[in-house]
Each structure stands twice: as structure tokens, then as C-alpha cells.
Design a protein around this motif. Structure first.
Motif, PDB file in Angstrom:
ATOM      1  N   GLN A 105       0.819  -1.200   0.000  1.00  0.00           N
ATOM      2  CA  GLN A 105       0.000   0.000   0.000  1.00  0.00           C
ATOM      3  C   GLN A 105       0.861   1.261   0.000  1.00  0.00           C
ATOM      4  O   GLN A 105       0.538   2.251  -0.657  1.00  0.00           O
ATOM      5  N   GLY A 106       1.985   1.231   0.708  1.00  0.00           N
ATOM      6  CA  GLY A 106       2.911   2.361   0.702  1.00  0.00           C
ATOM      7  C   GLY A 106       3.549   2.564  -0.657  1.00  0.00           C
ATOM      8  O   GLY A 106       3.807   3.711  -1.071  1.00  0.00           O
ATOM      9  N   THR A 107       3.808   1.471  -1.363  1.00  0.00           N
ATOM     10  CA  THR A 107       4.351   1.583  -2.719  1.00  0.00           C
ATOM     11  C   THR A 107       3.356   2.273  -3.641  1.00  0.00           C
ATOM     12  O   THR A 107       3.733   3.127  -4.454  1.00  0.00           O
ATOM     13  N   GLN A 108       2.085   1.936  -3.522  1.00  0.00           N
ATOM     14  CA  GLN A 108       1.056   2.600  -4.333  1.00  0.00           C
ATOM     15  C   GLN A 108       1.042   4.105  -4.066  1.00  0.00           C
ATOM     16  O   GLN A 108       1.049   4.910  -5.002  1.00  0.00           O
ATOM     17  N   ILE A 109       1.032   4.485  -2.796  1.00  0.00           N
ATOM     18  CA  ILE A 109       0.937   5.904  -2.444  1.00  0.00           C
ATOM     19  C   ILE A 109       2.167   6.662  -2.920  1.00  0.00           C
ATOM     20  O   ILE A 109       2.059   7.748  -3.524  1.00  0.00           O
ATOM     21  N   SER A 110       3.359   6.124  -2.680  1.00  0.00           N
ATOM     22  CA  SER A 110       4.585   6.823  -3.060  1.00  0.00           C
ATOM     23  C   SER A 110       4.694   6.982  -4.578  1.00  0.00           C
ATOM     24  O   SER A 110       5.075   8.047  -5.081  1.00  0.00           O
ATOM     25  N   ARG A 168      -3.859  16.898   6.861  1.00  0.00           N
ATOM     26  CA  ARG A 168      -3.011  15.983   6.084  1.00  0.00           C
ATOM     27  C   ARG A 168      -3.863  15.287   5.028  1.00  0.00           C
ATOM     28  O   ARG A 168      -4.339  14.187   5.215  1.00  0.00           O
ATOM     29  N   SER A 169      -4.028  15.948   3.906  1.00  0.00           N
ATOM     30  CA  SER A 169      -4.826  15.420   2.810  1.00  0.00           C
ATOM     31  C   SER A 169      -3.907  14.867   1.734  1.00  0.00           C
ATOM     32  O   SER A 169      -2.869  15.468   1.405  1.00  0.00           O
ATOM     33  N   LEU A 170      -4.293  13.716   1.181  1.00  0.00           N
ATOM     34  CA  LEU A 170      -3.487  13.096   0.132  1.00  0.00           C
ATOM     35  C   LEU A 170      -3.483  13.949  -1.123  1.00  0.00           C
ATOM     36  O   LEU A 170      -2.443  14.116  -1.763  1.00  0.00           O
ATOM     37  N   TRP A 171      -4.634  14.521  -1.492  1.00  0.00           N
ATOM     38  CA  TRP A 171      -4.691  15.358  -2.684  1.00  0.00           C
ATOM     39  C   TRP A 171      -3.948  16.668  -2.483  1.00  0.00           C
ATOM     40  O   TRP A 171      -3.364  17.211  -3.433  1.00  0.00           O
ATOM     41  N   LEU A 172      -3.948  17.197  -1.271  1.00  0.00           N
ATOM     42  CA  LEU A 172      -3.153  18.387  -0.993  1.00  0.00           C
ATOM     43  C   LEU A 172      -1.672  18.087  -1.159  1.00  0.00           C
ATOM     44  O   LEU A 172      -0.906  18.937  -1.645  1.00  0.00           O
ATOM     45  N   LEU A 249       8.780  12.959   8.798  1.00  0.00           N
ATOM     46  CA  LEU A 249       8.548  13.924   9.867  1.00  0.00           C
ATOM     47  C   LEU A 249       7.175  13.764  10.499  1.00  0.00           C
ATOM     48  O   LEU A 249       6.876  14.434  11.501  1.00  0.00           O
ATOM     49  N   GLY A 250       6.338  12.889   9.927  1.00  0.00           N
ATOM     50  CA  GLY A 250       5.012  12.670  10.465  1.00  0.00           C
ATOM     51  C   GLY A 250       3.965  13.628   9.929  1.00  0.00           C
ATOM     52  O   GLY A 250       2.871  13.745  10.510  1.00  0.00           O
ATOM     53  N   LEU A 251       4.260  14.325   8.796  1.00  0.00           N
ATOM     54  CA  LEU A 251       3.330  15.303   8.238  1.00  0.00           C
ATOM     55  C   LEU A 251       2.826  14.899   6.864  1.00  0.00           C
ATOM     56  O   LEU A 251       2.207  15.705   6.177  1.00  0.00           O
ATOM     57  N   GLY A 252       3.060  13.673   6.457  1.00  0.00           N
ATOM     58  CA  GLY A 252       2.651  13.235   5.132  1.00  0.00           C
ATOM     59  C   GLY A 252       1.260  12.634   5.145  1.00  0.00           C
ATOM     60  O   GLY A 252       0.307  13.233   5.629  1.00  0.00           O
ATOM     61  N   VAL A 253       1.158  11.429   4.579  1.00  0.00           N
ATOM     62  CA  VAL A 253      -0.144  10.763   4.495  1.00  0.00           C
ATOM     63  C   VAL A 253      -0.637  10.427   5.895  1.00  0.00           C
ATOM     64  O   VAL A 253       0.137  10.242   6.832  1.00  0.00           O
ATOM     65  N   GLN A 254      -1.945  10.352   6.021  1.00  0.00           N
ATOM     66  CA  GLN A 254      -2.576  10.148   7.323  1.00  0.00           C
ATOM     67  C   GLN A 254      -2.995   8.691   7.484  1.00  0.00           C
ATOM     68  O   GLN A 254      -3.428   8.049   6.535  1.00  0.00           O
ATOM     69  N   GLU A 255      -2.828   8.177   8.695  1.00  0.00           N
ATOM     70  CA  GLU A 255      -3.251   6.802   8.997  1.00  0.00           C
ATOM     71  C   GLU A 255      -4.741   6.626   8.710  1.00  0.00           C
ATOM     72  O   GLU A 255      -5.511   7.563   8.875  1.00  0.00           O
ATOM     73  N   PRO A 256      -5.158   5.449   8.241  1.00  0.00           N
ATOM     74  CA  PRO A 256      -4.375   4.208   8.117  1.00  0.00           C
ATOM     75  C   PRO A 256      -3.557   4.100   6.831  1.00  0.00           C
ATOM     76  O   PRO A 256      -2.905   3.095   6.615  1.00  0.00           O
ATOM     77  N   LEU A 257      -3.619   5.127   5.950  1.00  0.00           N
ATOM     78  CA  LEU A 257      -2.786   5.108   4.757  1.00  0.00           C
ATOM     79  C   LEU A 257      -1.326   5.247   5.164  1.00  0.00           C
ATOM     80  O   LEU A 257      -1.002   5.748   6.244  1.00  0.00           O
ATOM     81  N   THR A 258      -0.446   4.830   4.282  1.00  0.00           N
ATOM     82  CA  THR A 258       0.979   4.906   4.583  1.00  0.00           C
ATOM     83  C   THR A 258       1.757   5.087   3.290  1.00  0.00           C
ATOM     84  O   THR A 258       1.190   5.075   2.194  1.00  0.00           O
ATOM     85  N   SER A 259       3.038   5.296   3.409  1.00  0.00           N
ATOM     86  CA  SER A 259       3.924   5.468   2.260  1.00  0.00           C
ATOM     87  C   SER A 259       5.296   4.947   2.646  1.00  0.00           C
ATOM     88  O   SER A 259       5.526   4.528   3.784  1.00  0.00           O
ATOM     89  N   TRP A 260       6.219   4.970   1.681  1.00  0.00           N
ATOM     90  CA  TRP A 260       7.568   4.498   1.979  1.00  0.00           C
ATOM     91  C   TRP A 260       8.191   5.305   3.118  1.00  0.00           C
ATOM     92  O   TRP A 260       8.802   4.745   4.027  1.00  0.00           O
ATOM     93  N   GLY A 261       8.032   6.627   3.083  1.00  0.00           N
ATOM     94  CA  GLY A 261       8.622   7.459   4.125  1.00  0.00           C
ATOM     95  C   GLY A 261       8.036   7.175   5.491  1.00  0.00           C
ATOM     96  O   GLY A 261       8.761   7.102   6.488  1.00  0.00           O
TER      97      GLY A 261
END
Length: 309
Positions: A105-110, A168-172, A249-261
């Protein structure tokens, strides 16, 4: 008669060679050179497999990326290691969530952040730079001074402020990274446009009464595809790195979504407790993905280099 026959055969051979040369376009030559670059071709295959795996594997994975294994929650160091028997192929994190599903799922988001952000940056940067370079004069001067002003602003802090203000919006994240990454593309396109705006085919179009915007779309932009394609493949990993830093830094995608970072950040915090798989698998995908993009960019640069034609 024998001499005439030999001459005719020579003429036929020359015509056939001319047809072969005439039939090869710029993109055919570029593809021929790109296909000989083993590192670039291998990177395309590996990256394609990574993308397919990230979207297909979650459909067949035993665990969801957000559902915890209650039996292993808080016991990742002792029993949460990679195990095919319980369906945790990459192990679990300290909350009992499956690392394999979260890595996919993190691979998809990144990758989506890199691709969507790059699409925004390329669209804005190419149009802005082409207009500035083709129009020239005061318009070019004002437009490029505006770019210089934007480049002097520390966009990382602006992004952080936007996340704090609007959430923390994914589209933003997609739009913010794209709109703060188009300036370099605009400068590159503007420089290339200045070098081709006085070509004969451009002057012929102007003499024929073709509008400026039509000339930019039909004649300027098609001749910039090579440099744009190369820079695009190098811009994608740059945006992925930026997103990973923000998520770290904890300011990216919001749980439960995730990313590589975000996954790397979580793994780095728990590695001291004896769970190296929580950091190792996401970090491995992250490094391999970046290397693939860089190798593909180098391959395109060599394939589209006019000096090698």
C-alpha cells in the motif's frame, strides 16, 4: 550488358538503403539505443513488476494493511518475524499490522505521489516555460523573475504550513508537490524554446499567419519532448524523496494510509527493539524504486542525445 546489370543492381541497393534510412524516425533510433542499455531495460522490467505487485498482491494477501493481528500485537520482536505459515510474509509491526500489505500500500501511495505530482509539474512548467521563451521581451523577463522569486521561497516550510492549516490530505500532498516543483521544468523549457524559436519552420508558420499559441502547441512543444521526457524521469524520484521526507517527519499521508517514508520512519523507531524487517522491507522497495527511475532517466538521456545519432 554485364556492366549495365551491375549498375542497375547498385542503383537498386542504393534505393533500398535510402528507403531504410528514410523509414527510421527519431523515436525509432532512440528506442534502438535505449533497448541496448541493459541497466535501463532491466530497470523498466523491475519497476513494472513492482507496480504490478503493489496493485495485484493486496487482492490475494491474507491480511489487510490496516487490520492488526491481535495475537501478535505488542509481541512483534518475539513472534512477529516474517513467517509464511501465519501469512505475514514480511512480518508485523509493533501494532500487529502486516508489513507486506502495508509495504504494498505504501508503494502505491509513493508512486502515485511521484506520478501525479510530476504530471502537475510538467504540465505547468512546460506551458509556462514555452510561453515565456517564445514571446520573449518584457513578458519573458517578468515571467522568469516571478519564477526566481518562487524559487527563493523555502517550499518545504510552505508545504508543512499548508498541512498544518488544512490537514493531512493526500490530494493536498499531490497538488502541493506538483505546484512547487514546476519551476525547474519551466527554466529548462524556456531555454530550449529560445534555441528553436528562430528556426525556419517557425518563421514559415509566422509568415503563414499561424497564431502564436498554435505554433507553441504544434511546433515548439513536440520538439521539446526529448528533454521533457528525460527530466520527467528524474523529477519522479525527487518528488518521492520529498514526500518520504515529509512523511518521515510525520506530516505526510494520514493513517491508516501509509507510504515508503512513513514506513521507514516507523521502522527506524522500532529497530532497536529487534524488528529489523519493519525497516528493511520498505527501505528495500524504496531504494530499488529510486534506482530504477534514475537508470531509466540515464537511459533516456543517452538515447535522446543528438550527439549520439
Amino acid at each position: 550488358m554485364l556492366v549495365n546489370k551491375e549498375k542497375m543492381e547498385g542503383v537498386v541497393d542504393a534505393l533500398s538503403e535510402a528507403k531504410e534510412i528514410e523509414g527510421r524516425s527519431l523515436w525509432q533510433d532512440a528506442w534502438g539505443r535505449f533497448s541496448k542499455n541493459k541497466a535501463a531495460v532491466t530497470s523498466v522490467v523491475v519497476l513494472s513488476l513492482m507496480v504490478i505487485l503493489s496493485f495485484v498482491a493486496p487482492m490475494f494477501a491474507p491480511w489487510n494493511y490496516e487490520d492488526p493481528d491481535w495475537a501478535l500485537m505488542g509481541n512483534a520482536a518475539a513472534a512477529g518475524y516474517p513467517n509464511f505459515e501465519n501469512g505475514h510474509f514480511f512480518g508485523v509491526d509493533d501494532l500487529g499490522r502486516d508489513i507486506f500489505a502495508r509495504t504494498m500500500q505504501g508503494t502505491q501511495i509513493s508512486l502515485l505521489v511521484g506520478l501525479v505530482g510530476t504530471a502537475v509539474a510538467v504540465t505547468v512548467g512546460v506551458l509556462y516555460g514555452a510561453v515565456a521563451g517564445y514571446v520573449g521581451g518584457r513578458v519573458d523577463n517578468y515571467m522568469m523573475r516571478f519564477v526566481d522569486f518562487l524559487m527563493s521561497i523555502p517550499y518545504m516550510f510552505i508545504l508543512i504550513i499548508l498541512f498544518v492549516m488544512f490537514g493531512r490530505s493526500l490530494w493536498l500532498l499531490f497538488v502541493g508537490l506538483g505546484f512547487f516543483s514546476w519551476m525547474d521544468m519551466a527554466r529548462i523549457v524556456r531555454g530550449q524554446t529560445l534555441s528553436i524559436k528562430n528556426k525556419e519552420y517557425i518563421e514559415a508558420s509566422v509568415a503563414a499567419g499561424v497564431g502564436s499559441f498554435t505554433i507553441i502547441l504544434r511546433h515548439v512543444l513536440p520538439n521539446l519532448l526529448g528533454i521533457v521526457a528525460v527530466y520527467t524521469t528524474l523529477l519522479i524520484p525527487g518528488l518521492i524523496l520529498t514526500e518520504s521526507f515529509i512523511s518521515f517527519l510525520g506530516l505526510g499521508v494520514q493513517e491508516p494510509l501509509t507510504s515508503w517514508g512513513a514506513l521507514i520512519s516507523e521502522g527506524a523507531k522500532t529497530i532497536q527493539y529487534g524488528t529489523p524487517w519493519q525497516l528493511g522491507f520498505p527501505l528495500g522497495f524504496f531504494v530499488v524504486g529510486l534506482f530504477c527511475f534514475y537508470f531509466i532517466g540515464d537511459g533516456l538521456r543517452d538515447a535522446l542525445d543528438p550527439k549520439d545519432r
